[in-house]
Design an enzyme around this catalytic site. Structure first.
Site, PDB file in Angstrom:
ATOM      1  N   HIS A  53       0.841  -1.201   0.000  1.00  0.00           N
ATOM      2  CA  HIS A  53       0.000   0.000   0.000  1.00  0.00           C
ATOM      3  C   HIS A  53       0.880   1.257   0.000  1.00  0.00           C
ATOM      4  O   HIS A  53       0.609   2.208  -0.717  1.00  0.00           O
ATOM      5  CB  HIS A  53      -0.907   0.032   1.244  1.00  0.00           C
ATOM      6  CG  HIS A  53      -1.945  -1.055   1.265  1.00  0.00           C
ATOM      7  ND1 HIS A  53      -3.289  -0.804   1.336  1.00  0.00           N
ATOM      8  CD2 HIS A  53      -1.834  -2.398   1.214  1.00  0.00           C
ATOM      9  CE1 HIS A  53      -3.964  -1.941   1.330  1.00  0.00           C
ATOM     10  NE2 HIS A  53      -3.094  -2.935   1.265  1.00  0.00           N
ATOM     11  N   ASP A 105      -5.744   6.008   1.929  1.00  0.00           N
ATOM     12  CA  ASP A 105      -5.923   4.634   1.481  1.00  0.00           C
ATOM     13  C   ASP A 105      -7.410   4.277   1.619  1.00  0.00           C
ATOM     14  O   ASP A 105      -7.976   4.366   2.728  1.00  0.00           O
ATOM     15  CB  ASP A 105      -5.069   3.724   2.364  1.00  0.00           C
ATOM     16  CG  ASP A 105      -4.860   2.356   1.762  1.00  0.00           C
ATOM     17  OD1 ASP A 105      -5.832   1.813   1.192  1.00  0.00           O
ATOM     18  OD2 ASP A 105      -3.752   1.824   1.867  1.00  0.00           O
ATOM     19  N   HIS A 141       2.378 -14.653  -6.631  1.00  0.00           N
ATOM     20  CA  HIS A 141       1.181 -14.795  -5.796  1.00  0.00           C
ATOM     21  C   HIS A 141       0.081 -13.858  -6.284  1.00  0.00           C
ATOM     22  O   HIS A 141      -0.980 -13.775  -5.657  1.00  0.00           O
ATOM     23  CB  HIS A 141       1.536 -14.479  -4.341  1.00  0.00           C
ATOM     24  CG  HIS A 141       1.840 -13.017  -4.118  1.00  0.00           C
ATOM     25  ND1 HIS A 141       2.748 -12.323  -4.878  1.00  0.00           N
ATOM     26  CD2 HIS A 141       1.352 -12.117  -3.234  1.00  0.00           C
ATOM     27  CE1 HIS A 141       2.804 -11.060  -4.475  1.00  0.00           C
ATOM     28  NE2 HIS A 141       1.967 -10.915  -3.477  1.00  0.00           N
ATOM     29  N   SER A 167       2.918  -6.638  -8.000  1.00  0.00           N
ATOM     30  CA  SER A 167       3.698  -7.603  -8.784  1.00  0.00           C
ATOM     31  C   SER A 167       3.058  -7.809 -10.155  1.00  0.00           C
ATOM     32  O   SER A 167       3.750  -7.905 -11.172  1.00  0.00           O
ATOM     33  CB  SER A 167       3.779  -8.956  -8.054  1.00  0.00           C
ATOM     34  OG  SER A 167       4.500  -8.797  -6.856  1.00  0.00           O
ATOM     35  N   ALA A 184      -6.938 -12.019  -0.458  1.00  0.00           N
ATOM     36  CA  ALA A 184      -7.491 -10.701  -0.818  1.00  0.00           C
ATOM     37  C   ALA A 184      -7.795 -10.616  -2.309  1.00  0.00           C
ATOM     38  O   ALA A 184      -8.527 -11.462  -2.834  1.00  0.00           O
ATOM     39  CB  ALA A 184      -6.551  -9.595  -0.347  1.00  0.00           C
TER      40      ALA A 184
HETATM   41  N1  UDP Z   1       9.187  -7.090  -4.040  1.00  0.00           N
HETATM   42  C1  UDP Z   1      10.517  -6.771  -4.153  1.00  0.00           C
HETATM   43  N2  UDP Z   1      11.415  -7.780  -3.993  1.00  0.00           N
HETATM   44  C2  UDP Z   1      11.080  -9.051  -3.745  1.00  0.00           C
HETATM   45  C3  UDP Z   1       9.704  -9.363  -3.649  1.00  0.00           C
HETATM   46  C4  UDP Z   1       8.775  -8.362  -3.807  1.00  0.00           C
HETATM   47  O1  UDP Z   1      10.886  -5.625  -4.396  1.00  0.00           O
HETATM   48  O2  UDP Z   1      11.976  -9.881  -3.588  1.00  0.00           O
HETATM   49  C5  UDP Z   1       8.193  -6.005  -4.186  1.00  0.00           C
HETATM   50  C6  UDP Z   1       7.491  -6.123  -5.526  1.00  0.00           C
HETATM   51  O3  UDP Z   1       8.242  -5.480  -6.527  1.00  0.00           O
HETATM   52  C7  UDP Z   1       6.157  -5.462  -5.246  1.00  0.00           C
HETATM   53  C8  UDP Z   1       5.957  -5.648  -3.745  1.00  0.00           C
HETATM   54  O4  UDP Z   1       7.193  -6.114  -3.223  1.00  0.00           O
HETATM   55  O5  UDP Z   1       6.230  -4.096  -5.571  1.00  0.00           O
HETATM   56  C9  UDP Z   1       4.912  -6.679  -3.430  1.00  0.00           C
HETATM   57  O6  UDP Z   1       3.671  -6.110  -3.653  1.00  0.00           O
HETATM   58  P1  UDP Z   1       2.425  -6.977  -4.116  1.00  0.00           P
HETATM   59  O7  UDP Z   1       1.278  -6.048  -4.171  1.00  0.00           O
HETATM   60  O8  UDP Z   1       2.753  -7.707  -5.336  1.00  0.00           O
HETATM   61  O9  UDP Z   1       2.261  -8.071  -3.008  1.00  0.00           O
HETATM   62  P2  UDP Z   1       1.975  -8.041  -1.433  1.00  0.00           P
HETATM   63  O10 UDP Z   1       2.655  -6.851  -0.841  1.00  0.00           O
HETATM   64  O11 UDP Z   1       0.511  -7.961  -1.295  1.00  0.00           O
HETATM   65  O12 UDP Z   1       2.529  -9.320  -0.966  1.00  0.00           O
END
Ligand code: UDP
Length: 483
Positions: free
Chosen positions: A16, A119, A377, A382, A400
């Site tokens: 977020h 948000d 995921h 992502s 979610a």
């Molecule tokens: N990310 C990263 N390096 C990693 C894994 C994830 O920089 O090794 C970043 C990815 O680029 C993305 C964020 O973490 O911007 C994950 O956000 P996303 O909405 O995909 O997933 P969540 O936070 O809900 O798990």
């Protein structure tokens, strides 16, 4: 002092904070005053692993401020509970007086806050605050999850009326949901937001999520991290209820493109809003791999897998004989304590064709020429990052919005495969080979076409570019009126 000033408040999670911080930078590039509020623990992480010090140094109109961690005040589950659900619930309960203190202690050196970008998951927080203080502030909700999930969140009460919800314990999860405008007969029960499932993970109920979404109707405008060409059908439904919608995404790319062309911030450092220590060693490994030969595997910031699931993924990856770069977060696997032996064939296969890091520079990884696919995921950030890079996906959604996103990846945008609710080494092996070899051209073609559309949207004259101009104009118009 006259002028516009935006206060931004994200829900305290990386997924977020990150897109909202990108938007804050974009607004600051347009010389708007922005005060970005983080909770203490988020601020500490960003200071330790990210780069927010250089961010404030680069933009004189971007200010940071902090409030206490709301989970420390607790809610009905008690204080100190840092599960995702409790962080969200406690923030909606306790953030208001903390934000009020910030609004009451504004500096005379900069314009007074004229607009709050909050948000959207935090519901009526800013509206309550503004009416309590009796001051005219424009309230904009930013929903950081996907529009293709925001719409079902909003529509959920109608699914109860048409008896398509609730999903019962013995339900056929392939039952089709027919009464969702714009998505008729597209989603199965298993594709609905995870909160709709019986016994869903976490302590957020479907009613609560739906109620928070309805609260956005009281906001003056809505911001979504998407582009028109990606979500046209869904957006046309959303706009029937929310007349003022700004589509500014993909925000990470939007910012990169603006930064590349402005003189104000012409050092191309990507100011990382990372919450983890980035291990860049994988970039050198990628440099040594053939074009399109590597599958990138990452499950985002908060997905957890059991040891059994880990083994299925690992066997599947090794058996596929494809090369892979895997982000193995230290807290990814639960139930590992009792048995962390790794079978020899997995050790060998990983040594030969794999590479693991605890946290990768994901945007850069996805843009690397060696990457040919992404096992994800289906988090919204992502997904957008993969779409921008033109990388096809295999989706294994966790919770979610991810269940909906993965359905869209496979059935609407046709840029990958959906593996939801299955974790089996043979399926992993087959899907990896389908994505990387057998159906590679088909997926690559649609992924590259989508990447082109994403790029056009943030270029001058593109939909997200124009929407950003409109938003800036809108925010500035209130700056004139209120001062
Ligand atoms: N990310 C990263 N390096 C990693 C894994 C994830 O920089 O090794 C970043 C990815 O680029 C993305 C964020 O973490 O911007 C994950 O956000 P996303 O909405 O995909 O997933 P969540 O936070 O809900 O798990």
């Amino acid at each position: 002092m006259a002028g516009a000033h935006v206060l931004m408040f994200p829900c305290p999670f990386q997924g977020h904070v990150q897109p909202m911080l990108k938007l804050a930078e974009l607004l600051a590039l347009h010389h708007l005053h922005v005060t970005f509020i983080n909770t203490h623990s988020i601020h500490n992480r960003l200071t330790r692993y990210g780069d927010i010090q250089s961010l404030s140094a680069s933009y004189p109109t971007l200010h940071f401020n902090t409030i206490a961690d709301c989970y420390s005040f607790g809610n009905n589950t008690g204080s100190g509970d840092t599960t995702a659900g409790n962080i969200i619930l406690s923030t909606t309960l306790h953030a208001k007086p903390l934000l009020r203190n910030i609004l009451l202690a504004q500096s005379p050196e900069i314009p007074k806050v004229t607009c709050i970008i909050q948000d959207g998951i935090l519901g009526s927080l800013s509206n309550d605050l503004a009416s309590e203080l009796g001051i005219p502030i424009t309230i904009i909700h930013f929903r950081t999850s996907s529009p293709c999930c925001f719409w079902p969140y909003f529509w959920l009460p109608n699914l109860f009326k048409t008896n398509e919800l609730p999903i019962r314990g013995d339900e056929d999860m392939d039952r089709i949901i027919s009464n969702m405008p714009g998505m008729e007969n597209l989603l199965r029960c298993r594709d609905l937001p995870s909160f709709c499932r019986p016994g869903a993970k976490g302590n957020l109920s479907i009613d609560w999520v739906s109620l928070q979404t309805q609260q956005s109707l009281a906001a003056d405008a809505l911001i979504l991290n998407t582009f028109e060409e990606l979500d046209r059908l869904v957006l046309s439904q959303i706009r029937l209820h929310f007349p003022k919608v700004y589509t500014l995404g993909p925000l990470h790319h939007h910012l990169n493109v603006r930064k590349a062309e402005t003189n104000e911030a012409n050092d191309n450092t990507s100011f990382r809003s990372s919450f983890f220590e980035v291990d860049r060693s994988c970039m050198a490994w990628l440099d040594a791999q053939a074009k399109g030969s590597v599958l990138y595997v990452s499950f985002g910031t908060s997905t957890i897998v059991t040891r059994e699931e880990l083994m299925e993924f690992w066997h599947g990856l090794v058996n596929s004989k494809r090369r892979f770069l895997w982000v193995m977060r230290p807290d990814l696997v639960v139930g590992r304590e009792n048995d962390d032996r790794i079978p020899e064939e997995l050790e060998e296969g990983t040594k030969e064709r794999g590479f693991m890091v605890e946290w990768a520079p994901q945007e850069e990884v996805l843009a690397h020429k060696a990457i040919g696919g992404f096992l994800t995921h289906s988090g919204w950030n992502s997904t957008l990052e993969s779409l921008v890079a033109g990388v096809p996906m295999i989706c294994w959604p966790y919770f979610a919005d991810q269940q909906v996103n993965s359905r869209f990846v496979s059935e609407v945008w046709k840029v990958g495969l959906d593996m939801k609710d299955v974790c089996d080494r043979d399926v992993v092996e087959k899907m990896v080979n389908d994505l990387m070899v057998h159906r590679r051209d088909e997926f690559l073609k649609s992924a590259q076409a989508m990447a082109m559309l994403a790029n056009q949207s943030v270029s001058p004259g593109g939909s997200s570019h124009s929407s950003m101009q409109d938003l800036i104009h809108y925010i500035k118009s209130f700056g004139k009126e209120n001062n």
